[in-house]
Write an enzyme that holds these catalytic residues in place. Structure first.
Site, mmCIF file in Angstrom:
data_model
loop_
_atom_site.group_PDB
_atom_site.id
_atom_site.type_symbol
_atom_site.label_atom_id
_atom_site.label_comp_id
_atom_site.label_asym_id
_atom_site.label_seq_id
_atom_site.Cartn_x
_atom_site.Cartn_y
_atom_site.Cartn_z
ATOM 1 N N ARG A 103 0.843 -1.185 0.000
ATOM 2 C CA ARG A 103 0.000 0.000 0.000
ATOM 3 C C ARG A 103 0.880 1.237 0.000
ATOM 4 O O ARG A 103 1.730 1.374 0.881
ATOM 5 C CB ARG A 103 -0.875 -0.029 1.262
ATOM 6 C CG ARG A 103 -2.318 0.159 0.977
ATOM 7 C CD ARG A 103 -3.171 -0.025 2.184
ATOM 8 N NE ARG A 103 -2.736 0.672 3.376
ATOM 9 C CZ ARG A 103 -3.555 1.033 4.352
ATOM 10 N NH1 ARG A 103 -4.844 0.781 4.251
ATOM 11 N NH2 ARG A 103 -3.099 1.623 5.427
ATOM 12 N N THR A 107 -0.932 7.512 -0.574
ATOM 13 C CA THR A 107 -2.293 7.426 -1.135
ATOM 14 C C THR A 107 -3.125 6.307 -0.521
ATOM 15 O O THR A 107 -4.348 6.293 -0.683
ATOM 16 C CB THR A 107 -2.220 7.150 -2.648
ATOM 17 O OG1 THR A 107 -1.591 5.860 -2.832
ATOM 18 C CG2 THR A 107 -1.395 8.201 -3.363
ATOM 19 N N ASP A 199 0.254 -3.120 12.138
ATOM 20 C CA ASP A 199 0.656 -3.561 10.805
ATOM 21 C C ASP A 199 0.959 -5.057 10.857
ATOM 22 O O ASP A 199 1.966 -5.484 11.436
ATOM 23 C CB ASP A 199 1.900 -2.764 10.370
ATOM 24 C CG ASP A 199 2.301 -3.069 8.930
ATOM 25 O OD1 ASP A 199 2.345 -4.260 8.560
ATOM 26 O OD2 ASP A 199 2.576 -2.126 8.183
ATOM 27 N N ASP A 202 4.412 -6.267 9.465
ATOM 28 C CA ASP A 202 5.534 -5.960 10.354
ATOM 29 C C ASP A 202 5.523 -6.834 11.597
ATOM 30 O O ASP A 202 6.584 -7.240 12.086
ATOM 31 C CB ASP A 202 5.486 -4.481 10.763
ATOM 32 C CG ASP A 202 6.028 -3.567 9.670
ATOM 33 O OD1 ASP A 202 6.685 -4.078 8.742
ATOM 34 O OD2 ASP A 202 5.782 -2.354 9.752
HETATM 35 C C1 PRP Z 1 -1.333 -4.238 4.374
HETATM 36 C C2 PRP Z 1 -2.138 -5.506 4.625
HETATM 37 C C3 PRP Z 1 -3.007 -5.611 3.411
HETATM 38 C C4 PRP Z 1 -3.270 -4.166 3.077
HETATM 39 C C5 PRP Z 1 -4.619 -3.799 3.618
HETATM 40 O O1 PRP Z 1 -0.273 -4.535 3.529
HETATM 41 O O2 PRP Z 1 -1.350 -6.639 4.833
HETATM 42 O O3 PRP Z 1 -2.365 -6.246 2.321
HETATM 43 O O4 PRP Z 1 -2.252 -3.379 3.730
HETATM 44 O O5 PRP Z 1 -4.954 -2.512 3.243
HETATM 45 P P1 PRP Z 1 -6.083 -2.168 2.187
HETATM 46 O O6 PRP Z 1 -7.270 -3.023 2.496
HETATM 47 O O7 PRP Z 1 -6.347 -0.717 2.462
HETATM 48 O O8 PRP Z 1 -5.548 -2.403 0.812
HETATM 49 P P2 PRP Z 1 1.007 -3.585 3.388
HETATM 50 O O9 PRP Z 1 0.813 -2.591 2.304
HETATM 51 O O10 PRP Z 1 1.352 -3.022 4.732
HETATM 52 O O11 PRP Z 1 2.111 -4.591 2.895
HETATM 53 P P3 PRP Z 1 2.795 -5.820 3.650
HETATM 54 O O12 PRP Z 1 1.806 -6.935 3.686
HETATM 55 O O13 PRP Z 1 3.981 -6.087 2.786
HETATM 56 O O14 PRP Z 1 3.200 -5.361 5.036
#
Ligand code: PRP
Length: 209
Positions: A103, A107, A199, A202
């Site tokens: 993400r 944005t 998160d 993480d």
């Molecule tokens: C987080 C989570 C989801 C997403 C959820 O991933 O694991 O994939 O955000 O958000 P959304 O419903 O608003 O799209 P992240 O971008 O933190 O990546 P990661 O899994 O690599 O930590």
């Protein structure tokens, strides 16, 4: 009928409480994700199709049944990896197709960085794995990829969902069923689920800054 369901089992509530706790260390966090993924997988596979089969036991022949559908597990990297092992334990013959998305911090929109779904011959059932459904943007992209692949039966497994993200996805894709461990009321101004669990990626991989 609603296209989503929230786990009602008391074990889900118990393990979610430990999962959410900011004091839960990564090893235990991973274990909680594992347990909740198992509960989600059991719930979401209740209507999988079976075919009869004769099995020779040490003392005779049993008329048994085995799963008859081709099942694809589709974790969204990174955090979705935390759900793969428990789901594969229950569906050892499933295929695993990874989708890489992160993400954008400004944005909150998902950016795809890995997808190797083959051009043809889709699975019968696709299980999208992501512990978090916040805005729903990442899962929306994954659903789009599976639809493009031609998967007719798409199911989503997520540990915690925001109510607005979940409702929006369900309205957009009434044919996609979604199983979640818990539904939280809101997103904060950084589009994090509140109260949520922080998160998930993480916490699973111990990469908290
Ligand atoms: C987080 C989570 C989801 C997403 C959820 O991933 O694991 O994939 O955000 O958000 P959304 O419903 O608003 O799209 P992240 O971008 O933190 O990546 P990661 O899994 O690599 O930590």
């Amino acid at each position: 009928m609603s296209s989503w369901s929230e786990l009602q089992h008391p074990l889900a509530a118990h393990h979610l409480a430990i999962l959410r706790d900011a004091a839960t260390p990564p090893a235990q966090f991973r274990n909680q994700v594992d347990l909740l993924a198992t509960l989600l997988a059991i719930e979401c596979t209740q209507d999988l199709k079976l075919a009869p089969i004769s099995v020779r036991t040490p003392v005779g022949v049993a008329e048994a049944r085995r799963l008859s559908q081709r099942i694809a597990i589709v974790p969204i990297l990174r955090a979705g990896l935390g759900l793969v092992h428990p789901v594969l334990q229950l569906l050892p013959e499933a295929e695993v197709w990874h989708l890489g998305m992160y993400r954008d911090e400004e944005t909150a929109l998902p950016v795809e960085y890995y997808s190797k779904l083959p051009a043809d011959c889709p699975a019968d059932v696709g299980l999208v794995l992501d512990p978090m459904l916040a805005t729903g943007g990442s899962i929306r992209l994954a659903i789009g990829a599976l639809k493009k692949w031609g998967v007719a039966d798409i199911r989503v497994l997520s540990v915690i969902a925001s109510e607005p993200g979940l409702k929006q996805l369900a309205n957009e894709f009434p044919d996609v069923r979604i199983w979640v461990g818990a539904i939280d009321p809101v997103l904060n101004d950084r589009k994090f689920i509140v109260p949520g669990l922080g998160d998930a990626g993480d916490r699973i991989f111990n990469t908290r800054a």
